[in-house]
Design a protein around this motif. Structure first.
Motif, short mmCIF file in Angstrom:
data_model
loop_
_atom_site.label_atom_id
_atom_site.label_comp_id
_atom_site.label_asym_id
_atom_site.label_seq_id
_atom_site.Cartn_x
_atom_site.Cartn_y
_atom_site.Cartn_z
N LYS A 80 -17.52 -18.99 4.09
CA LYS A 80 -17.65 -17.88 3.15
C LYS A 80 -16.27 -17.28 2.90
CE LYS A 80 -18.84 -14.53 6.78
NZ LYS A 80 -19.83 -13.54 7.26
N ASP A 81 -16.14 -16.59 1.77
CA ASP A 81 -14.86 -15.97 1.41
C ASP A 81 -15.12 -14.60 0.82
OD1 ASP A 81 -11.93 -16.02 0.92
OD2 ASP A 81 -12.59 -15.92 -1.17
N GLU A 82 -14.48 -13.58 1.37
CA GLU A 82 -14.71 -12.21 0.92
C GLU A 82 -14.25 -11.96 -0.51
OE1 GLU A 82 -10.65 -10.33 2.93
OE2 GLU A 82 -12.60 -10.04 3.91
N LYS A 83 -13.39 -12.85 -1.02
CA LYS A 83 -12.92 -12.71 -2.40
C LYS A 83 -13.78 -13.49 -3.39
CE LYS A 83 -8.11 -11.98 -0.99
NZ LYS A 83 -6.72 -12.51 -1.09
N GLY A 84 -14.80 -14.17 -2.87
CA GLY A 84 -15.71 -14.89 -3.75
C GLY A 84 -15.19 -16.23 -4.24
#
Length: 244
Positions: A80-84
């Motif tokens: 997953k990536d917090e920046k989308g």
């Protein structure tokens, strides 16, 4: 007769729920139940048929799976990536098992990336003591001298790290474009290892690709595609790490 029972903390870690160290903390804190009974003793062995809960969450036993992905540039080596931004597991979305990357390839790099739900296998390949070779091809800005290249095997100090290559090979030199194509063999995998090592010598990396990992190569794979490892390849990778 083979004992199929395994240590409780190992089974919890292999499920992907948490790391083995955190699993040990859950056990000693009384947050783990086996067949409905709280277990607090580390080293407790459980059978495949036992029911395990961690802090009220059932531990699901999945079959181990092993995949090799040709990671393209512009994809994060994470689940997953917090920046989308796009992550590597997006490229394996149809796989029912929860898999995790074995180590990392940075956002702007491409090449072989392994993904699995077998924590022990992943840790074995990532730990530098097992000395599994990883081969990279790097296009660098500038033309490193023989002295500079020799420093790669001696080690380049960058911050708190000493960054080394086990071996190197000059593939091509482009004097007009002031660039060099290098093949680098590593056994460690520190954060942005190749890029930091070359920048430390004054030759920034313009393009980076991991061509092989142990006995595995990218042959037959296109960027963004993946395949399952064969049982023979899994065994060979284990044997390579264990020097069998």
């Amino acid at each position: 007769m083979t004992d199929k029972n395994e240590r409780l903390q190992k089974v919890i870690a292999q499920s992907g729920l948490t790391s083995r160290r955190k699993a040990e903390g859950y056990i000693t804190d009384g947050k783990v139940k086996v067949n409905g009974q709280v277990v607090t003793e580390l080293g407790t062995k459980v059978a495949p048929s036992d029911t395990i809960e961690v802090d009220g969450i059932p531990v699901e036993k999945e079959e181990f799976v092993y995949y090799m992905l040709y990671k393209p540039r512009g994809v994060i080596s994470s689940v997953k990536d917090e920046k989308g931004r796009k992550v590597v597991t997006d490229l394996l979305a149809e796989i029912p098992e929860r898999v995790y990357p074995v180590g990392r390839l940075d956002y702007d790099s491409s090449g072989i990336l392994l993904l699995t739900n077998d924590g022990e296998f992943a840790n074995m390949l990532m730990h530098p003591k097992y000395e599994v070779d990883k081969v990279y091809v790097a296009k660098v800005k500038g033309l490193p001298s023989k002295t500079d290249l020799a420093q790669l095997k001696k080690g380049v100090k960058e911050g708190q790290d000493i960054l080394k290559a086990v071996n190197y090979n000059v593939l091509s030199v482009d004097k007009k474009k002031d660039s060099m194509l290098l093949e680098l063999t590593l056994r460690e995998g520190k954060n942005r290892h190749v890029r930091r090592m070359m920048e430390g010598l004054g030759y920034p990396v313009e393009k980076l690709k991991r061509e092989s990992y142990g006995i595995l190569t990218l042959d037959g794979l296109q960027p963004g595609k993946y395949r399952a490892l064969t049982p023979k390849e899994i065994k060979q990778m284990r044997n390579l790490a264990l020097k069998l």
